[in-house]
Design a protein around this motif. Structure first.
Motif, PDB file in Angstrom:
ATOM      1  N   THR A 120       0.830  -1.202   0.000  1.00  0.00           N
ATOM      2  CA  THR A 120       0.000   0.000   0.000  1.00  0.00           C
ATOM      3  C   THR A 120       0.868   1.257   0.000  1.00  0.00           C
ATOM      4  O   THR A 120       2.059   1.206   0.346  1.00  0.00           O
ATOM      5  N   LEU A 121       0.265   2.384  -0.350  1.00  0.00           N
ATOM      6  CA  LEU A 121       0.998   3.654  -0.257  1.00  0.00           C
ATOM      7  C   LEU A 121       1.455   3.904   1.175  1.00  0.00           C
ATOM      8  O   LEU A 121       2.543   4.458   1.391  1.00  0.00           O
ATOM      9  N   GLU A 122       0.653   3.488   2.138  1.00  0.00           N
ATOM     10  CA  GLU A 122       1.028   3.655   3.546  1.00  0.00           C
ATOM     11  C   GLU A 122       2.291   2.861   3.871  1.00  0.00           C
ATOM     12  O   GLU A 122       3.137   3.323   4.636  1.00  0.00           O
ATOM     13  N   HIS A 123       2.432   1.662   3.290  1.00  0.00           N
ATOM     14  CA  HIS A 123       3.656   0.879   3.499  1.00  0.00           C
ATOM     15  C   HIS A 123       4.868   1.647   2.965  1.00  0.00           C
ATOM     16  O   HIS A 123       5.903   1.738   3.635  1.00  0.00           O
ATOM     17  N   PHE A 124       4.738   2.186   1.747  1.00  0.00           N
ATOM     18  CA  PHE A 124       5.852   2.946   1.161  1.00  0.00           C
ATOM     19  C   PHE A 124       6.195   4.154   2.014  1.00  0.00           C
ATOM     20  O   PHE A 124       7.364   4.471   2.217  1.00  0.00           O
ATOM     21  N   ALA A 125       5.187   4.844   2.536  1.00  0.00           N
ATOM     22  CA  ALA A 125       5.429   6.016   3.380  1.00  0.00           C
ATOM     23  C   ALA A 125       6.107   5.610   4.687  1.00  0.00           C
ATOM     24  O   ALA A 125       7.060   6.251   5.127  1.00  0.00           O
ATOM     25  N   ARG A 126       5.629   4.534   5.308  1.00  0.00           N
ATOM     26  CA  ARG A 126       6.181   4.093   6.594  1.00  0.00           C
ATOM     27  C   ARG A 126       7.643   3.687   6.480  1.00  0.00           C
ATOM     28  O   ARG A 126       8.434   3.898   7.394  1.00  0.00           O
ATOM     29  N   PHE A 127       8.027   3.117   5.342  1.00  0.00           N
ATOM     30  CA  PHE A 127       9.393   2.642   5.183  1.00  0.00           C
ATOM     31  C   PHE A 127      10.259   3.581   4.350  1.00  0.00           C
ATOM     32  O   PHE A 127      11.307   3.182   3.841  1.00  0.00           O
ATOM     33  N   SER A 128       9.837   4.832   4.254  1.00  0.00           N
ATOM     34  CA  SER A 128      10.642   5.853   3.583  1.00  0.00           C
ATOM     35  C   SER A 128      11.996   5.933   4.277  1.00  0.00           C
ATOM     36  O   SER A 128      12.092   5.883   5.504  1.00  0.00           O
ATOM     37  N   GLY A 129      13.058   6.001   3.488  1.00  0.00           N
ATOM     38  CA  GLY A 129      14.409   6.010   4.036  1.00  0.00           C
ATOM     39  C   GLY A 129      15.068   4.646   4.001  1.00  0.00           C
ATOM     40  O   GLY A 129      16.275   4.516   4.214  1.00  0.00           O
ATOM     41  N   GLU A 130      14.298   3.607   3.725  1.00  0.00           N
ATOM     42  CA  GLU A 130      14.824   2.240   3.628  1.00  0.00           C
ATOM     43  C   GLU A 130      15.135   1.909   2.175  1.00  0.00           C
ATOM     44  O   GLU A 130      14.516   2.444   1.251  1.00  0.00           O
ATOM     45  N   GLU A 131      16.051   0.988   1.976  1.00  0.00           N
ATOM     46  CA  GLU A 131      16.338   0.517   0.622  1.00  0.00           C
ATOM     47  C   GLU A 131      15.252  -0.472   0.203  1.00  0.00           C
ATOM     48  O   GLU A 131      14.828  -1.311   0.996  1.00  0.00           O
ATOM     49  N   ALA A 132      14.787  -0.341  -1.024  1.00  0.00           N
ATOM     50  CA  ALA A 132      13.708  -1.200  -1.512  1.00  0.00           C
ATOM     51  C   ALA A 132      13.977  -1.611  -2.950  1.00  0.00           C
ATOM     52  O   ALA A 132      14.744  -0.971  -3.668  1.00  0.00           O
ATOM     53  N   SER A 133      13.312  -2.681  -3.344  1.00  0.00           N
ATOM     54  CA  SER A 133      13.331  -3.153  -4.720  1.00  0.00           C
ATOM     55  C   SER A 133      11.901  -3.072  -5.235  1.00  0.00           C
ATOM     56  O   SER A 133      10.974  -3.562  -4.592  1.00  0.00           O
ATOM     57  N   ILE A 134      11.719  -2.431  -6.395  1.00  0.00           N
ATOM     58  CA  ILE A 134      10.403  -2.227  -6.978  1.00  0.00           C
ATOM     59  C   ILE A 134      10.433  -2.737  -8.417  1.00  0.00           C
ATOM     60  O   ILE A 134      11.374  -2.467  -9.158  1.00  0.00           O
ATOM     61  N   THR A 135       9.377  -3.462  -8.785  1.00  0.00           N
ATOM     62  CA  THR A 135       9.198  -3.904 -10.169  1.00  0.00           C
ATOM     63  C   THR A 135       7.913  -3.279 -10.680  1.00  0.00           C
ATOM     64  O   THR A 135       6.862  -3.416 -10.057  1.00  0.00           O
ATOM     65  N   ILE A 137      17.948   6.762  -6.660  1.00  0.00           N
ATOM     66  CA  ILE A 137      18.990   5.852  -7.114  1.00  0.00           C
ATOM     67  C   ILE A 137      20.183   6.691  -7.556  1.00  0.00           C
ATOM     68  O   ILE A 137      20.055   7.535  -8.442  1.00  0.00           O
ATOM     69  N   ASP A 138      21.325   6.473  -6.921  1.00  0.00           N
ATOM     70  CA  ASP A 138      22.557   7.189  -7.257  1.00  0.00           C
ATOM     71  C   ASP A 138      22.337   8.701  -7.300  1.00  0.00           C
ATOM     72  O   ASP A 138      22.789   9.386  -8.216  1.00  0.00           O
ATOM     73  N   GLY A 139      21.605   9.227  -6.325  1.00  0.00           N
ATOM     74  CA  GLY A 139      21.407  10.668  -6.220  1.00  0.00           C
ATOM     75  C   GLY A 139      20.309  11.243  -7.099  1.00  0.00           C
ATOM     76  O   GLY A 139      20.027  12.433  -7.046  1.00  0.00           O
ATOM     77  N   THR A 140      19.674  10.416  -7.923  1.00  0.00           N
ATOM     78  CA  THR A 140      18.585  10.882  -8.781  1.00  0.00           C
ATOM     79  C   THR A 140      17.270  10.338  -8.250  1.00  0.00           C
ATOM     80  O   THR A 140      17.160   9.151  -7.946  1.00  0.00           O
ATOM     81  N   SER A 141      16.271  11.211  -8.143  1.00  0.00           N
ATOM     82  CA  SER A 141      14.958  10.815  -7.653  1.00  0.00           C
ATOM     83  C   SER A 141      14.019  10.523  -8.824  1.00  0.00           C
ATOM     84  O   SER A 141      13.964  11.293  -9.781  1.00  0.00           O
ATOM     85  N   TYR A 142      13.309   9.411  -8.731  1.00  0.00           N
ATOM     86  CA  TYR A 142      12.350   9.012  -9.752  1.00  0.00           C
ATOM     87  C   TYR A 142      10.969   8.903  -9.115  1.00  0.00           C
ATOM     88  O   TYR A 142      10.843   8.435  -7.980  1.00  0.00           O
ATOM     89  N   GLN A 143       9.968   9.331  -9.840  1.00  0.00           N
ATOM     90  CA  GLN A 143       8.575   9.220  -9.394  1.00  0.00           C
ATOM     91  C   GLN A 143       7.925   8.068 -10.153  1.00  0.00           C
ATOM     92  O   GLN A 143       7.868   8.091 -11.381  1.00  0.00           O
ATOM     93  N   LEU A 144       7.431   7.080  -9.424  1.00  0.00           N
ATOM     94  CA  LEU A 144       6.769   5.933 -10.041  1.00  0.00           C
ATOM     95  C   LEU A 144       5.296   5.971  -9.662  1.00  0.00           C
ATOM     96  O   LEU A 144       4.958   6.150  -8.486  1.00  0.00           O
ATOM     97  N   ALA A 145       4.439   5.805 -10.636  1.00  0.00           N
ATOM     98  CA  ALA A 145       3.006   5.750 -10.352  1.00  0.00           C
ATOM     99  C   ALA A 145       2.722   4.479  -9.553  1.00  0.00           C
ATOM    100  O   ALA A 145       3.118   3.377  -9.956  1.00  0.00           O
ATOM    101  N   PHE A 146       2.063   4.641  -8.429  1.00  0.00           N
ATOM    102  CA  PHE A 146       1.739   3.496  -7.579  1.00  0.00           C
ATOM    103  C   PHE A 146       0.960   2.443  -8.369  1.00  0.00           C
ATOM    104  O   PHE A 146       1.189   1.247  -8.213  1.00  0.00           O
ATOM    105  N   ALA A 147       0.069   2.869  -9.237  1.00  0.00           N
ATOM    106  CA  ALA A 147      -0.743   1.946 -10.032  1.00  0.00           C
ATOM    107  C   ALA A 147       0.109   1.094 -10.978  1.00  0.00           C
ATOM    108  O   ALA A 147      -0.321   0.017 -11.397  1.00  0.00           O
ATOM    109  N   ASP A 148       1.319   1.560 -11.307  1.00  0.00           N
ATOM    110  CA  ASP A 148       2.206   0.826 -12.212  1.00  0.00           C
ATOM    111  C   ASP A 148       3.089  -0.194 -11.487  1.00  0.00           C
ATOM    112  O   ASP A 148       3.773  -0.989 -12.126  1.00  0.00           O
TER     113      ASP A 148
END
Length: 170
Positions: free
Chosen positions: A89-104, A135-146
């Protein structure tokens, strides 16, 4: 990007989990129609123990018997989310902000010619429905629906002993 059966199971289990003092982290459906495995990941504020999992298995089984999502038999696995905790959920992503994650992301929803992302979660924009990953100092915005699948990249510190001491310290 969950299938309709998984969504139906989540909708049925989530309120029950909350009423029992659990957080429904995720539900995963694996295998084939003839040999299905349903994994239910739960968590609690103070963590799970074996008794929690046994109790949860009971009310999950009762709910699934009523819902009857499978034509034949299936295997139910109830577990803690583990070190590589799924993010659903978006709440999960918000709660773990600052942690390293893998997203597909879904292959047809590639961003910058990629569908796999590993980096630091940098927050969410709930109104826009986006997740930020750095990632490597660059911020990317990913649509949650994607987002097809996401999880925390667990870390284990092998330099610490169980009592918290560092191997290098005498």
């Amino acid at each position: 990007m969950r299938n309709a059966k998984t969504e139906r199971i989540i909708e049925a289990l989530e309120p029950l989990a909350g009423a029992q003092g659990f957080e429904l982290v995720d539900v995963e459906l694996l295998g084939t129609a003839a040999s299905s495995v349903l994994r239910v990941y739960l968590d609690k504020t103070d963590g799970l123990n074996v008794d929690d999992i046994a109790a949860a298995s009971s009310w999950i089984n009762a709910c699934l018997d009523e819902l009857d999502p499978f034509k034949g038999s299936y295997t139910l696995e109830v577990s803690s989310p583990g070190i590589d905790r799924p993010l659903r959920t978006l709440e999960h992503f918000a709660r773990f902000s600052g942690e390293e994650a893998s997203i597909t992301t879904a292959p047809q929803k590639q961003h910058n010619n990629r569908s796999k992302w590993t980096g630091l979660l940098a927050g969410v924009e709930k109104g826009a429905g986006t997740v930020s990953i750095e990632i490597d100092g660059t911020s990317y915005q990913l649509a949650f629906a994607d987002i097809k699948k996401a999880h925390i990249k667990g870390k284990v510190d092998f330099t610490r002993k169980p009592d918290g001491r560092n191997d290098d310290v005498v």
